[in-house]
Design an enzyme around this catalytic site. Structure first.
Site, short mmCIF file in Angstrom:
data_model
loop_
_atom_site.label_atom_id
_atom_site.label_comp_id
_atom_site.label_asym_id
_atom_site.label_seq_id
_atom_site.Cartn_x
_atom_site.Cartn_y
_atom_site.Cartn_z
N ASP A 104 1.71 5.02 1.62
CA ASP A 104 1.49 5.95 2.71
C ASP A 104 2.03 7.31 2.32
O ASP A 104 3.08 7.41 1.68
CB ASP A 104 2.22 5.46 3.98
CG ASP A 104 1.73 4.09 4.43
OD1 ASP A 104 0.52 3.96 4.71
OD2 ASP A 104 2.54 3.14 4.47
N ASP B 174 0.86 -1.18 0.00
CA ASP B 174 0.00 0.00 0.00
C ASP B 174 0.90 1.24 0.00
O ASP B 174 2.11 1.12 0.15
CB ASP B 174 -0.93 0.01 1.22
CG ASP B 174 -0.19 -0.31 2.50
OD1 ASP B 174 0.95 0.15 2.67
OD2 ASP B 174 -0.75 -1.04 3.34
N ASP C 117 9.53 4.04 13.22
CA ASP C 117 10.15 2.92 13.92
C ASP C 117 11.55 2.57 13.41
O ASP C 117 12.54 2.77 14.11
CB ASP C 117 9.21 1.70 13.94
CG ASP C 117 8.60 1.34 12.59
OD1 ASP C 117 9.00 1.95 11.58
OD2 ASP C 117 7.74 0.45 12.54
P1 ATP Z 1 3.72 -2.56 5.03
O1 ATP Z 1 4.50 -2.99 3.86
O2 ATP Z 1 3.19 -3.69 5.82
O3 ATP Z 1 2.64 -1.55 4.72
P2 ATP Z 1 4.84 -0.37 6.47
O4 ATP Z 1 6.20 -0.17 7.04
O5 ATP Z 1 4.39 0.57 5.40
O6 ATP Z 1 4.77 -1.87 6.00
P3 ATP Z 1 2.54 0.58 7.89
O7 ATP Z 1 1.83 -0.03 9.03
O8 ATP Z 1 1.83 0.80 6.61
O9 ATP Z 1 3.81 -0.35 7.66
O10 ATP Z 1 3.17 1.93 8.44
C1 ATP Z 1 3.63 2.96 7.60
C2 ATP Z 1 4.82 3.66 8.23
O11 ATP Z 1 4.42 4.26 9.46
C3 ATP Z 1 5.97 2.76 8.60
O12 ATP Z 1 6.83 2.52 7.52
C4 ATP Z 1 6.65 3.55 9.70
O13 ATP Z 1 7.41 4.59 9.17
C5 ATP Z 1 5.47 4.17 10.41
N1 ATP Z 1 5.00 3.31 11.53
C6 ATP Z 1 4.05 2.37 11.47
N2 ATP Z 1 3.86 1.80 12.66
C7 ATP Z 1 4.69 2.40 13.52
C8 ATP Z 1 4.96 2.28 14.90
N3 ATP Z 1 4.32 1.38 15.65
N4 ATP Z 1 5.89 3.09 15.44
C9 ATP Z 1 6.54 3.99 14.69
N5 ATP Z 1 6.34 4.16 13.39
C10 ATP Z 1 5.43 3.38 12.79
MG MG Z 2 2.39 0.66 4.52
#
Ligand code: ATP
Ligand code: MG
Length: 414
Positions: A53, A51, A133
């Site tokens: 962001d 997805d 994170d």
């Molecule tokens: P995915 O491929 O599963 O979407 P993702 O890293 O994009 O992985 P998301 O849950 O979509 O995961 O989160 C988007 C972004 O938000 C992350 O890349 C990170 O920068 C930030 N983020 C998400 N969860 C946390 C958290 N618990 N603490 C700090 N930052 C977070």
């Molecule tokens: Mg994501």
């Protein structure tokens, strides 16, 4: 100051047009806006992002002024979902890293015992980078000039395939223990190694997962199963002694669960549909069986089974299991006994049952695990290839008395 990287390998044609439109619209309204997080990381690694962001200086209300039909969601962490056709773009406002001492006195940023229960204090982009994170999750992509902004040496870690928490790992896990599961999910999915300090702080903080709301843990556990690397993630959970916190398993269950995870990973690789409920059914199967055995002297067996299934599912207090999955799990379990019985009258209805396929797959797992005779699984495999007359013949082959009766009645009718 961030590093600006123009020589990267992001394939521009893989970037969602909708995500770019969201960035452009917010920029037109004078808000600083970038793609961020998993999508930038995955694009840089040559993977297809799950997805997209977006991070912006606009507050959620301001985002809604630009996209009036967008939905504001979340309380602990408010974000905006902008729907573009079939895609949903997650837009979050730049935030500051929490100051733990000041947090409890601040309405929008609240902490209890170091655990952040609300995180809605907005900031600028470099503050936003540091509150994320992992370093590889804190890269920002600017579609207007095709550059990546790096505040935390994320590119370096990406090149060496390292997952490193930003800041002090102990504090960062304490603020939000879900980061522990995110570390495991991402390490498994990307096949990254976990940086030493980030890794060392995991096991001692495992019990802090008990403080996370069970539905949030379910969401995270579900994501972990859906990475296509669930078996690897499971090994990591075991390595860091986290499985006993999430789903205490008896040793006899491990094989069954591993086979369920392998089958999930294979199905994802083949782009077949998967449900986390199948793995949950395997994870909790032995608990269910021992509950059934423990209470098998009371009541009829069906009631005992229903009761056992309800108990086992409701007893999961750390990770809660949503209702829709609970029904699936219960059906798959109950059908096992019926598949084992091969009652001639039930065979037709069983083959028609909407959970037959899942229950049959589960039976195959159990046969592979020497829990039932392989012949039983083969029998059900064959049943599915026969037409209804052939099925009847095969079934009566099972019951000689019925066959005799049928021959006799044919003779009488002649
Ligand atoms: P995915 O491929 O599963 O979407 P993702 O890293 O994009 O992985 P998301 O849950 O979509 O995961 O989160 C988007 C972004 O938000 C992350 O890349 C990170 O920068 C930030 N983020 C998400 N969860 C946390 C958290 N618990 N603490 C700090 N930052 C977070
Ligand atoms: Mg994501």
């Amino acid at each position: 100051m961030p590093r600006r990287i123009a020589s990267h390998k992001i394939p521009v044609d893989r970037i969602s047009r909708s995500a770019i439109r969201v960035v452009e619209s917010l920029r037109k309204a004078n808000y600083e806006t970038y793609l961020v997080g998993g999508c930038v990381r995955d694009l840089l690694l040559g993977l297809v992002p799950k997805d997209f962001d977006v991070a912006t200086s606009a507050t959620p209300e301001e985002v809604r002024k630009v996209f009036p039909r967008a939905r504001l969601i979340g309380r602990r962490f408010r974000i905006v979902h902008v729907r573009m056709g079939r895609e949903i773009i997650e837009v979050s406002t730049f935030r500051k890293q929490i100051d733990r001492d000041a947090a409890s006195s601040h309405g929008e940023q609240e902490a209890r015992d170091g655990l952040i229960v609300r995180d809605n204090v907005y900031g600028n982009i470099d503050e936003d980078a540091f509150r994320r994170d992992f370093t590889v999750n804190a890269l920002y992509y600017d579609p207007a000039n095709n550059t990546v902004l790096d505040f935390v040496k994320g590119m370096q870690d990406l090149d060496s395939r390292t997952l490193r928490l930003i800041g002090n790992p102990k504090v960062r896990y304490q603020e939000d223990p879900v980061r522990i599961l995110r570390a495991i999910r991402l390490a498994a999915k990307l096949d990254f190694s976990i940086e030493k300090n980030t890794e060392r702080a995991i096991s001692p903080r495992g019990e802090s997962l008990y403080a996370v709301p069970p539905p949030r843990l379910f969401d995270e556990f579900n994501k972990l199963l859906m990475t296509g690397a669930a078996e690897r993630a499971f090994e990591l959970l075991q390595k860091f002694n986290l499985l006993e916190i999430l789903f205490p398993l008896s040793s006899e269950s491990t094989e069954l669960v591993i086979t369920a995870l392998q089958s999930t990973d294979q199905r994802i690789a083949l782009e077949k549909p998967v449900t986390p409920a199948f793995v949950l059914a395997a994870l909790l199967w032995h608990q269910y069986k021992s509950q059934c055995n423990a209470s098998s002297t009371v009541g009829n067996s069906q009631e005992t089974q229903f009761e056992a299934a309800r108990n086992v599912i409701q007893q999961q207090r750390t990770v809660s299991i949503p209702k829709r999955h609970a029904f699936f799990i219960r059906d798959v379990w109950h059908l096992q006994l019926r598949l084992e019985r091969r009652n001639p009258r039930s065979i037709g209805p069983l083959l028609e049952h909407r959970r037959f396929r899942a229950a049959y797959d589960f039976l195959l797992l159990r046969a592979g695990n020497a829990e039932v005779e392989p012949e039983l699984a083969q029998w059900w495999t064959e049943m599915q290839t026969l037409n209804s007359t052939e099925q009847q013949d095969r079934i009566s082959g099972l019951s000689p008395q019925r066959k005799k009766r049928r021959r006799r009645s044919k003779r009488d009718n002649a």
